[in-house]
Motif scaffolding. Structure first.
Motif, PDB file in Angstrom:
ATOM      1  N   GLN A 247       0.799  -1.223   0.000  1.00  0.00           N
ATOM      2  CA  GLN A 247       0.000   0.000   0.000  1.00  0.00           C
ATOM      3  C   GLN A 247       0.833   1.276   0.000  1.00  0.00           C
ATOM      4  OE1 GLN A 247      -2.702  -0.391   3.412  1.00  0.00           O
ATOM      5  NE2 GLN A 247      -4.241  -1.292   2.070  1.00  0.00           N
ATOM      6  N   THR A 248       2.045   1.243   0.557  1.00  0.00           N
ATOM      7  CA  THR A 248       2.791   2.493   0.737  1.00  0.00           C
ATOM      8  C   THR A 248       3.954   2.684  -0.233  1.00  0.00           C
ATOM      9  OG1 THR A 248       4.283   1.538   2.420  1.00  0.00           O
ATOM     10  CG2 THR A 248       2.235   2.548   3.204  1.00  0.00           C
ATOM     11  N   GLU A 249       4.228   1.684  -1.088  1.00  0.00           N
ATOM     12  CA  GLU A 249       5.271   1.910  -2.082  1.00  0.00           C
ATOM     13  C   GLU A 249       4.674   2.643  -3.276  1.00  0.00           C
ATOM     14  OE1 GLU A 249       9.168  -0.274  -3.911  1.00  0.00           O
ATOM     15  OE2 GLU A 249       7.421  -1.534  -3.507  1.00  0.00           O
ATOM     16  N   ALA A 250       5.431   3.575  -3.810  1.00  0.00           N
ATOM     17  CA  ALA A 250       5.008   4.347  -4.981  1.00  0.00           C
ATOM     18  C   ALA A 250       5.842   3.921  -6.180  1.00  0.00           C
ATOM     19  CB  ALA A 250       5.187   5.839  -4.720  1.00  0.00           C
ATOM     20  N   CYS A 251       5.276   4.073  -7.366  1.00  0.00           N
ATOM     21  CA  CYS A 251       5.970   3.713  -8.603  1.00  0.00           C
ATOM     22  C   CYS A 251       5.801   4.829  -9.632  1.00  0.00           C
ATOM     23  CB  CYS A 251       5.423   2.408  -9.179  1.00  0.00           C
ATOM     24  SG  CYS A 251       5.554   0.991  -8.061  1.00  0.00           S
ATOM     25  N   THR A 252       6.771   4.966 -10.503  1.00  0.00           N
ATOM     26  CA  THR A 252       6.709   6.029 -11.508  1.00  0.00           C
ATOM     27  C   THR A 252       5.493   5.881 -12.406  1.00  0.00           C
ATOM     28  OG1 THR A 252       8.157   4.737 -12.971  1.00  0.00           O
ATOM     29  CG2 THR A 252       9.206   6.386 -11.550  1.00  0.00           C
ATOM     30  N   TYR A 253       5.120   4.635 -12.710  1.00  0.00           N
ATOM     31  CA  TYR A 253       4.002   4.422 -13.620  1.00  0.00           C
ATOM     32  C   TYR A 253       2.654   4.611 -12.939  1.00  0.00           C
ATOM     33  CZ  TYR A 253       5.143  -0.156 -11.587  1.00  0.00           C
ATOM     34  OH  TYR A 253       5.486  -1.164 -10.723  1.00  0.00           O
ATOM     35  N   ASN A 254       2.626   4.807 -11.614  1.00  0.00           N
ATOM     36  CA  ASN A 254       1.405   5.231 -10.931  1.00  0.00           C
ATOM     37  C   ASN A 254       1.111   6.690 -11.222  1.00  0.00           C
ATOM     38  OD1 ASN A 254       1.881   2.733  -9.751  1.00  0.00           O
ATOM     39  ND2 ASN A 254       1.428   3.415  -7.671  1.00  0.00           N
ATOM     40  N   THR A 255       2.154   7.503 -11.132  1.00  0.00           N
ATOM     41  CA  THR A 255       1.989   8.949 -11.246  1.00  0.00           C
ATOM     42  C   THR A 255       1.897   9.420 -12.689  1.00  0.00           C
ATOM     43  OG1 THR A 255       3.101   9.365  -9.125  1.00  0.00           O
ATOM     44  CG2 THR A 255       3.084  11.173 -10.711  1.00  0.00           C
ATOM     45  N   ALA A 256       2.640   8.793 -13.603  1.00  0.00           N
ATOM     46  CA  ALA A 256       2.740   9.299 -14.974  1.00  0.00           C
ATOM     47  C   ALA A 256       1.378   9.561 -15.636  1.00  0.00           C
ATOM     48  CB  ALA A 256       3.580   8.343 -15.827  1.00  0.00           C
ATOM     49  N   PRO A 257       0.398   8.660 -15.552  1.00  0.00           N
ATOM     50  CA  PRO A 257      -0.883   8.945 -16.216  1.00  0.00           C
ATOM     51  C   PRO A 257      -1.617  10.149 -15.638  1.00  0.00           C
ATOM     52  CG  PRO A 257      -0.674   6.592 -15.720  1.00  0.00           C
ATOM     53  CD  PRO A 257       0.416   7.294 -14.982  1.00  0.00           C
ATOM     54  N   MET A 258      -1.363  10.462 -14.365  1.00  0.00           N
ATOM     55  CA  MET A 258      -2.090  11.564 -13.736  1.00  0.00           C
ATOM     56  C   MET A 258      -1.606  12.922 -14.208  1.00  0.00           C
ATOM     57  SD  MET A 258      -4.338   9.950 -12.169  1.00  0.00           S
ATOM     58  CE  MET A 258      -5.174  11.384 -11.494  1.00  0.00           C
ATOM     59  N   VAL A 259      -0.449  12.986 -14.833  1.00  0.00           N
ATOM     60  CA  VAL A 259       0.026  14.267 -15.371  1.00  0.00           C
ATOM     61  C   VAL A 259      -0.995  14.817 -16.358  1.00  0.00           C
ATOM     62  CG1 VAL A 259       1.797  15.343 -16.824  1.00  0.00           C
ATOM     63  CG2 VAL A 259       2.472  13.792 -14.973  1.00  0.00           C
TER      64      VAL A 259
END
Length: 534
Positions: A493-505
């Motif tokens: 639940q607490t690890e973040a990944c670059t491909y989580n954020t990229a679409p939200m740009v």
């Protein structure tokens, strides 16, 4: 893409007023929710999401780097193999440079600028978006050392996960791994080709020479991946425990062909898309998720765009095949909206309405869905199709964009826990992100070496908050009951990944303009859950 220009406003005012007209009834229907929205700013969320990619940089950092707790790392990558592999991105909270998710991240960043470049510019973030893309593509140019050679990974996941060190202190293996003619890797070659083709479109007018270089690499990589077909995790055992290819390479090859067609407008790539549609499962697989591994929904939506743009000039076979692609694209979109007939064909949701695919890093599927819903609503708005046709009825543009917005709002804190899953946004957000550099004392604050096991003892096992805030990271998120536990060891639940954020740009950029910046007199902060899909 200069967002402040009169030309920009003239070019976009009509399209965006159309969206606002469609969305206005939903604002009226939900006044209480609209009132709660005063604390939400998509523009701020966009700015912070782009900052996150700077925290994930590997290599020698530039003078204008904006993350004060990071310094140079991985500056000898590739040295043992006699190749310069310095640069690129760490995928998550570890320090391996995994080529497949890195390339997907770059493709999604580039797609965001291709679709929403004017909106990103209007928010004052185009420079940072371009830098985020170029940090990835500069690395891919280095990694593509010969026409049929691509260095696909640096570092070893097993040894890396035994250590808890800052990237500046790494003592784990930096061995590099490649795919070539004898050891094919069509997934990573195809995805990297897609990333470079999409990026070539972004830089075409800004930096034509660089765009041309990217396009040459993309064409060579696509030819390599297609001619020497093979699963990359069969050739590289080191990726199997971390980023195995469950969908095979068919989606990546079709994905690359589509992006190359968009970048070059050469008919050979359209022919490839048509002739390989069935063999590579582009028109046979109906998928309900979109991720770094499974690109079929993205392929099918881009193919739908092509059909909408060129339908009248296409040959019968081309039109018929693209219609099949669109049918599968609609299956994906309808599954997100719970508008397919069979529950098995619909995506589950949490009680509060968040899309839920699986417990491990579920937010990656949410952000991908939000992006695809947003871009498809735009494609419909610019065509004469008007609506998405699902088994349970037609869905208009307001509903498509509304549901995408509801997922974005959930991420930003409109959820039962009242937590923003975009780190650094709002008053409440995860403070114990599973991330080696963020959870350890900053290298710039204390250059004393942190050993492999020492990092676990002194920093990983601490109960306190991370000393550094990983601003802009989208973490894995809550479980199927909307429950979330902010603990460093709770990496699901607490690890973040670059491909989580990229679409939200792209999503944040579009929502920011539609809701807050288009009509004079409105406040950019007035953005909330008032558009929740019903």
């Amino acid at each position: 893409m200069e967002g402040g220009s009169e030309e920009y406003r003239t070019r976009n005012i009509s399209r965006n007023l159309h969206f606002l007209f469609l969305l206005f009834p939903l604002l009226v229907l939900h006044p209480a929710a609209a009132a709660r929205a005063a604390s939400t700013s998509y523009k701020e969320a966009l700015s912070k999401s782009l900052l996150y990619f700077e925290a994930q940089r590997s290599g020698r950092l530039p003078y204008d780097h904006r993350v004060p707790w990071r310094s140079h790392s991985g500056i000898t990558d590739g040295l043992e193999q006699g190749v310069d592999l310095v640069g690129g991105y760490y995928d998550a909270g570890d320090h391996v440079k995994f080529g497949l998710p890195m390339a997907f991240t770059t493709t999604m960043l580039a797609w965001s600028v291709v679709e929403f470049g004017d909106e990103i510019a209007a928010a004052g973030e185009l420079k940072h978006a371009l830098e985020a893309i170029k940090w990835g593509t500069d690395y891919f140019i280095k990694a593509h050392t010969h026409p049929n050679v691509l260095w696909a990974q640096v570092g070893d996941g097993d040894t890396d996960h035994y250590c808890w060190q800052r990237p500046e202190d790494m003592t784990t293996s930096r061995q590099a791994y490649k795919v070539d003619e004898e050891h094919p890797g069509s997934e990573v070659a195809g995805e990297t080709a897609a990333a470079m083709a999409a990026a070539s479109m972004v830089f075409k007018d800004i930096n034509p020479h660089y765009s041309h270089i990217l396009l040459l690499h993309a064409q060579e990589l696509f030819e390599f991946g297609d001619k020497f077909r093979g699963k990359y995790d069969d050739s590289l055992e080191v990726v199997r425990s971390y980023y195995p290819s469950t969908s095979g390479y068919g989606d990546e090859l079709l994905w690359a062909a589509l992006w190359l067609h968009q970048a070059t407008r050469k008919e050979e790539y359209l022919d490839y898309l048509i002739q390989n549609a069935e063999e590579l499962n582009g028109t046979t697989w109906a998928i309900s998720e979109f991720s770094w591994d499974i690109k079929y929904a993205g392929v099918q939506i881009l193919a739908s765009k092509l059909l909408m743009e060129r339908g009248s000039e296409l040959e019968d076979e081309q039109r018929s095949t693209l219609e099949q692609y669109r049918s599968k694209a609609e299956h994906y979109l309808c599954s997100c909206l719970n508008m397919n007939d069979d529950d098995v064909d619909n995506v589950d949701r949490t009680p509060a309405g968040l899309l839920f695919i699986r417990p491990w890093n579920n937010m990656q599927y949410v952000t991908g869905a939000a992006f695809l819903l947003t871009v498809y609503s735009g494609y419909l708005a610019e065509s004469d199709h008007g609506a998405l046709h699902c088994p349970q009825g037609s869905v208009g543009l307001p509903e498509l964009l509304s549901f995408a917005k509801s997922q974005a709002d959930y991420i930003l804190g409109f959820n039962p826990e009242g937590i923003s899953y975009l780190v650094g946004y709002g008053e409440r957000y995860p403070r114990r992100v599973h991330h080696r550099a963020a959870s350890s004392v900053s290298y710039k604050a204390d250059k004393a070496f942190i050993g492999c096991a020492q990092g676990y003892d002194e920093w990983y096992c601490r109960r306190g908050e991370n000393p550094n805030v990983l601003v802009g990271a989208v973490v894995g998120g809550p479980d199927e009951k909307d429950e979330f536990r902010d603990a460093r060891g709770n990496h699901m639940q607490t690890e973040a990944c670059t491909y989580n954020t990229a679409p939200m740009v792209g999503v944040f950029a579009k929502l920011s303009e539609l809701v807050g910046e288009l009509v004079e007199g409105t406040q950019p902060a007035e953005e909330g859950e008032g558009f929740a899909y019903k």
